[in-house]
Scaffold this motif. Structure first.
Motif, PDB file in Angstrom:
ATOM      1  N   GLU A  83      39.129  81.386  40.247  1.00  0.00           N
ATOM      2  CA  GLU A  83      38.663  82.045  41.467  1.00  0.00           C
ATOM      3  C   GLU A  83      38.616  83.561  41.281  1.00  0.00           C
ATOM      4  OE1 GLU A  83      40.915  80.826  44.948  1.00  0.00           O
ATOM      5  OE2 GLU A  83      40.954  78.794  44.117  1.00  0.00           O
ATOM      6  N   CYS A  84      37.466  84.136  41.588  1.00  0.00           N
ATOM      7  CA  CYS A  84      37.320  85.582  41.443  1.00  0.00           C
ATOM      8  C   CYS A  84      36.930  86.161  42.788  1.00  0.00           C
ATOM      9  CB  CYS A  84      36.201  85.926  40.470  1.00  0.00           C
ATOM     10  SG  CYS A  84      36.456  85.207  38.865  1.00  0.00           S
ATOM     11  N   SER A  85      37.391  87.346  43.054  1.00  0.00           N
ATOM     12  CA  SER A  85      36.898  88.032  44.238  1.00  0.00           C
ATOM     13  C   SER A  85      36.761  89.508  43.922  1.00  0.00           C
ATOM     14  CB  SER A  85      37.835  87.821  45.424  1.00  0.00           C
ATOM     15  OG  SER A  85      39.068  88.431  45.168  1.00  0.00           O
ATOM     16  N   THR A  86      35.759  90.109  44.517  1.00  0.00           N
ATOM     17  CA  THR A  86      35.506  91.521  44.292  1.00  0.00           C
ATOM     18  C   THR A  86      34.969  92.120  45.576  1.00  0.00           C
ATOM     19  OG1 THR A  86      34.095  93.060  43.081  1.00  0.00           O
ATOM     20  CG2 THR A  86      33.357  90.808  43.153  1.00  0.00           C
ATOM     21  N   SER A  87      35.405  93.319  45.878  1.00  0.00           N
ATOM     22  CA  SER A  87      35.014  93.889  47.159  1.00  0.00           C
ATOM     23  C   SER A  87      33.566  94.343  47.120  1.00  0.00           C
ATOM     24  CB  SER A  87      35.913  95.070  47.497  1.00  0.00           C
ATOM     25  OG  SER A  87      35.755  96.065  46.521  1.00  0.00           O
ATOM     26  N   GLY A  88      32.874  94.055  48.177  1.00  0.00           N
ATOM     27  CA  GLY A  88      31.466  94.435  48.250  1.00  0.00           C
ATOM     28  C   GLY A  88      31.295  95.699  49.053  1.00  0.00           C
ATOM     29  N   THR A  89      30.045  96.015  49.348  1.00  0.00           N
ATOM     30  CA  THR A  89      29.795  97.178  50.183  1.00  0.00           C
ATOM     31  C   THR A  89      30.208  96.847  51.615  1.00  0.00           C
ATOM     32  OG1 THR A  89      27.566  96.328  50.329  1.00  0.00           O
ATOM     33  CG2 THR A  89      27.894  98.196  48.877  1.00  0.00           C
ATOM     34  N   SER A  92      32.788  93.813  52.933  1.00  0.00           N
ATOM     35  CA  SER A  92      32.710  92.367  52.729  1.00  0.00           C
ATOM     36  C   SER A  92      33.136  92.011  51.299  1.00  0.00           C
ATOM     37  CB  SER A  92      31.283  91.893  52.975  1.00  0.00           C
ATOM     38  OG  SER A  92      30.388  92.723  52.276  1.00  0.00           O
ATOM     39  N   VAL A  93      33.727  90.833  51.158  1.00  0.00           N
ATOM     40  CA  VAL A  93      34.271  90.445  49.861  1.00  0.00           C
ATOM     41  C   VAL A  93      33.403  89.356  49.240  1.00  0.00           C
ATOM     42  CG1 VAL A  93      36.274  89.409  48.713  1.00  0.00           C
ATOM     43  CG2 VAL A  93      36.609  91.041  50.572  1.00  0.00           C
ATOM     44  N   LEU A  94      33.077  89.525  47.967  1.00  0.00           N
ATOM     45  CA  LEU A  94      32.342  88.503  47.237  1.00  0.00           C
ATOM     46  C   LEU A  94      33.340  87.607  46.517  1.00  0.00           C
ATOM     47  CD1 LEU A  94      29.904  87.221  45.724  1.00  0.00           C
ATOM     48  CD2 LEU A  94      30.072  89.109  44.097  1.00  0.00           C
ATOM     49  N   ARG A  95      33.220  86.281  46.752  1.00  0.00           N
ATOM     50  CA  ARG A  95      34.094  85.336  46.052  1.00  0.00           C
ATOM     51  C   ARG A  95      33.241  84.375  45.250  1.00  0.00           C
ATOM     52  NH1 ARG A  95      38.882  86.166  48.829  1.00  0.00           N
ATOM     53  NH2 ARG A  95      38.443  86.854  50.956  1.00  0.00           N
ATOM     54  N   PHE A  96      33.686  84.026  44.065  1.00  0.00           N
ATOM     55  CA  PHE A  96      32.963  83.028  43.276  1.00  0.00           C
ATOM     56  C   PHE A  96      33.902  82.370  42.273  1.00  0.00           C
ATOM     57  CE2 PHE A  96      32.665  85.530  39.368  1.00  0.00           C
ATOM     58  CZ  PHE A  96      32.786  86.835  39.839  1.00  0.00           C
ATOM     59  N   GLY A  97      33.453  81.202  41.771  1.00  0.00           N
ATOM     60  CA  GLY A  97      34.229  80.475  40.770  1.00  0.00           C
ATOM     61  C   GLY A  97      33.642  80.713  39.390  1.00  0.00           C
ATOM     62  N   ARG A  98      34.521  80.946  38.428  1.00  0.00           N
ATOM     63  CA  ARG A  98      34.048  81.237  37.068  1.00  0.00           C
ATOM     64  C   ARG A  98      34.469  80.089  36.163  1.00  0.00           C
ATOM     65  NH1 ARG A  98      35.156  87.268  35.519  1.00  0.00           N
ATOM     66  NH2 ARG A  98      37.304  86.652  35.855  1.00  0.00           N
ATOM     67  N   TRP A 102      32.550  80.756  30.465  1.00  0.00           N
ATOM     68  CA  TRP A 102      32.140  82.091  30.909  1.00  0.00           C
ATOM     69  C   TRP A 102      33.314  83.059  30.735  1.00  0.00           C
ATOM     70  CZ3 TRP A 102      30.304  82.911  36.751  1.00  0.00           C
ATOM     71  CH2 TRP A 102      30.247  84.291  37.036  1.00  0.00           C
ATOM     72  N   ASP A 103      34.459  82.651  31.252  1.00  0.00           N
ATOM     73  CA  ASP A 103      35.643  83.502  31.176  1.00  0.00           C
ATOM     74  C   ASP A 103      36.035  83.777  29.719  1.00  0.00           C
ATOM     75  OD1 ASP A 103      37.851  84.855  32.522  1.00  0.00           O
ATOM     76  OD2 ASP A 103      39.092  83.309  31.603  1.00  0.00           O
ATOM     77  N   SER A 104      36.046  82.730  28.915  1.00  0.00           N
ATOM     78  CA  SER A 104      36.490  82.880  27.514  1.00  0.00           C
ATOM     79  C   SER A 104      35.539  83.769  26.713  1.00  0.00           C
ATOM     80  CB  SER A 104      36.584  81.516  26.836  1.00  0.00           C
ATOM     81  OG  SER A 104      37.579  80.752  27.463  1.00  0.00           O
ATOM     82  N   LYS A 105      34.234  83.551  26.883  1.00  0.00           N
ATOM     83  CA  LYS A 105      33.279  84.359  26.128  1.00  0.00           C
ATOM     84  C   LYS A 105      33.323  85.824  26.574  1.00  0.00           C
ATOM     85  CE  LYS A 105      30.034  80.875  24.556  1.00  0.00           C
ATOM     86  NZ  LYS A 105      28.764  80.170  24.808  1.00  0.00           N
ATOM     87  N   ASN A 106      33.591  86.012  27.854  1.00  0.00           N
ATOM     88  CA  ASN A 106      33.708  87.388  28.333  1.00  0.00           C
ATOM     89  C   ASN A 106      34.953  88.068  27.754  1.00  0.00           C
ATOM     90  OD1 ASN A 106      32.586  89.470  30.078  1.00  0.00           O
ATOM     91  ND2 ASN A 106      34.498  89.235  31.207  1.00  0.00           N
ATOM     92  N   ARG A 107      36.058  87.326  27.713  1.00  0.00           N
ATOM     93  CA  ARG A 107      37.266  87.877  27.086  1.00  0.00           C
ATOM     94  C   ARG A 107      37.030  88.175  25.610  1.00  0.00           C
ATOM     95  NH1 ARG A 107      41.995  87.182  30.246  1.00  0.00           N
ATOM     96  NH2 ARG A 107      41.432  85.966  32.068  1.00  0.00           N
ATOM     97  N   ALA A 108      36.273  87.291  24.960  1.00  0.00           N
ATOM     98  CA  ALA A 108      35.974  87.499  23.536  1.00  0.00           C
ATOM     99  C   ALA A 108      35.202  88.802  23.343  1.00  0.00           C
ATOM    100  CB  ALA A 108      35.178  86.318  22.983  1.00  0.00           C
ATOM    101  N   ALA A 109      34.237  89.056  24.230  1.00  0.00           N
ATOM    102  CA  ALA A 109      33.455  90.296  24.132  1.00  0.00           C
ATOM    103  C   ALA A 109      34.365  91.508  24.309  1.00  0.00           C
ATOM    104  CB  ALA A 109      32.350  90.312  25.192  1.00  0.00           C
ATOM    105  N   GLN A 110      35.315  91.390  25.237  1.00  0.00           N
ATOM    106  CA  GLN A 110      36.242  92.495  25.470  1.00  0.00           C
ATOM    107  C   GLN A 110      37.154  92.718  24.265  1.00  0.00           C
ATOM    108  OE1 GLN A 110      39.499  91.933  28.337  1.00  0.00           O
ATOM    109  NE2 GLN A 110      38.880  93.876  29.261  1.00  0.00           N
ATOM    110  N   LEU A 268      26.177  84.061  30.776  1.00  0.00           N
ATOM    111  CA  LEU A 268      27.330  83.158  30.667  1.00  0.00           C
ATOM    112  C   LEU A 268      27.670  82.505  32.003  1.00  0.00           C
ATOM    113  CD1 LEU A 268      29.700  85.563  28.666  1.00  0.00           C
ATOM    114  CD2 LEU A 268      28.140  83.860  27.722  1.00  0.00           C
ATOM    115  N   SER A 269      26.970  82.908  33.060  1.00  0.00           N
ATOM    116  CA  SER A 269      27.441  82.616  34.424  1.00  0.00           C
ATOM    117  C   SER A 269      26.988  81.249  34.942  1.00  0.00           C
ATOM    118  CB  SER A 269      26.957  83.724  35.370  1.00  0.00           C
ATOM    119  OG  SER A 269      25.541  83.804  35.356  1.00  0.00           O
ATOM    120  N   TYR A 270      27.392  80.183  34.258  1.00  0.00           N
ATOM    121  CA  TYR A 270      26.926  78.837  34.607  1.00  0.00           C
ATOM    122  C   TYR A 270      27.396  78.358  35.976  1.00  0.00           C
ATOM    123  CZ  TYR A 270      24.567  77.917  30.244  1.00  0.00           C
ATOM    124  OH  TYR A 270      23.660  77.946  29.223  1.00  0.00           O
TER     125      TYR A 270
END
Ligand SMILES: [Zn+2]
Length: 403
Positions: A83-89, A92-98, A102-110, A268-270
């Motif tokens: 579960e991810c959430s990020t504050s919007g303009t 309002s808060v944007l919530r989504f499931g990752r 997606w998460d692993s490949k993003n960590r790999a890039a980091q 990556l955002s399936y």
């Protein structure tokens, strides 16, 4: 690491293929994209050039919030989504499931970016986020920090700064909001605590890294601050290499520029497809044939101008808050004078400039630039020697109560 030194032809081919697979997946499993693609007659099966992305309408942050459940793909990823959430303009808060991949490949890039600077995933590190963590939650935070071999400060009192600096002597890197790293660097230098701090990487995120930060940061920590550019919903967009260039994470995103603004597709955002998303930053790309000295062929972003953001209200016109960035960038470029600034607006047609530096002699330079951009539409005041940071979160360059 395997794709790190691929040539651009191979990288582009890989990116195109990954992008196509995401588009096909979205067309099968996301009710929102089924509708969008049907409306414009877009067939992802025929996708064979990134130029074809331009047929798809731009995605805005507010759509991610209002169409949230329809954008999520109806697919069993075989495990719980993160579960991810990020504050919007406008609060309002944007919530989504990752999904896990997606998460692993993003960590790999980091972590690949970390490896460019000699950092291992387990390297000891200092962590600077501006949140005031309640006393009751500190034990839990400290436990997580222990597992991740990192440490942080909870207040900005002298004793904490001293103990933080002491720990940094045994650390490999420091990360956090760039404004926060700068503030701590200044304290470390004031207290003369930087002597034995030799970090391999100082990584700023979430905010623009101003050139004016660098001399304090180098003096305190022995390295220039480098940039990791991205957002929760886009993943890592670019990471700065040891030659000071921000390489696009070609394996994770497609970056387009429209009217000077970045448009990102997160390939990556399936679980929650982010396709042609307007993140809100102005950016500049290096020419396509640009070759970085590090040898990597991932394309380079030369400048992130920061969030386009809120509007400054003149007596008759309105101006993007990014104008402030240009005013102070011009002063730096034309006169070699770096000023840290914050503009406040509480009344239409009026602006207060707070400048961190003490030297009031720079007022004339600011006058010239302000008139250039605002004419006589805005009445303003300049005060020098100001503290800009509240240490409670991000540093804002424009604070307004006028709507
Ligand atoms: Zn490079």
């Amino acid at each position: 690491m395997e794709t790190d030194h691929w040539d651009s032809g191979r990288l582009n081919q890989y990116q195109l293929q990954q992008c196509k697979e995401l588009l096909i997946f979205a067309s099968k499993h996301s009710p929102y994209y089924q509708e969008v693609f049907a409306n414009i007659g877009f067939r992802p099966e025929d996708f064979d050039s990134l130029d074809q992305l331009k047929q798809i309408p731009i995605l805005e942050k507010k759509t991610l919030i209002t169409e949230n459940s329809k954008i999520h793909t109806k697919f069993d990823f075989g495990g719980k989504l993160q579960e991810c959430s990020t504050s919007g303009t406008s609060g309002s808060v944007l919530r989504f499931g990752r999904n896990e991949e997606w998460d692993s490949k993003n960590r790999a890039a980091q972590l690949r970016g970390y490896a460019w600077h000699g950092i291992k995933p387990w390297s000891k590190n200092g962590y600077l986020w501006g949140y005031n963590i309640e006393k009751g939650k500190r034990t839990k935070v400290k436990l997580i920090d222990f597992v991740l071999n990192r440490f942080r400060i909870f207040t900005y009192e002298e004793s904490e700064i001293r103990s933080f600096a002491k720990k940094l002597k045994h650390a490999k890197f420091l990360e956090g909001y760039s404004s926060m790293i700068y503030e701590v660097a200044k304290r470390v230098n004031e207290l003369d605590l930087g002597k034995d701090i030799k970090l391999l990487m100082v990584k700023g995120t979430s905010e623009k890294i101003y050139e004016s930060y660098q001399s304090e940061v180098i003096k305190a920590f022995g390295k220039r601050m480098i940039s990791e550019y991205g957002a929760a919903e886009t993943g890592i967009i670019a990471f700065e290499c040891p030659h000071g260039q921000m390489h696009i994470n070609t394996e994770g995103v497609v970056v387009e520029v429209e009217d000077g603004e970045i448009v990102v597709t997160n390939i990556l955002s399936y679980s929650f497809p982010i396709i042609r998303y307007r993140l809100g930053d102005g950016i500049t790309l290096a020419p396509a044939d640009y070759q970085c000295l590090c040898g990597r062929q991932h394309p380079v972003i030369t400048d992130v101008q920061g969030r386009i953001g809120k509007l400054i209200q003149g007596r008759s016109g309105t101006y993007p808050s990014l104008t402030l960035y240009y005013i102070f960038k011009n002063i730096d470029q034309n006169h070699g004078i770096e000023l840290n600034y914050q503009a406040h607006q509480t009344e239409k047609g009026k602006l207060l400039f707070k400048i961190e530096q003490e030297d009031e002699g720079h007022k004339a330079l600011i006058d010239v630039e302000v008139v250039k951009y605002f004419g006589y539409d805005i009445e303003y005041q300049i005060v020098f020697g100001q503290t800009l940071h509240t240490m409670n979160g991000k540093l804002k360059d424009f604070v307004t109560t006028v709507d």
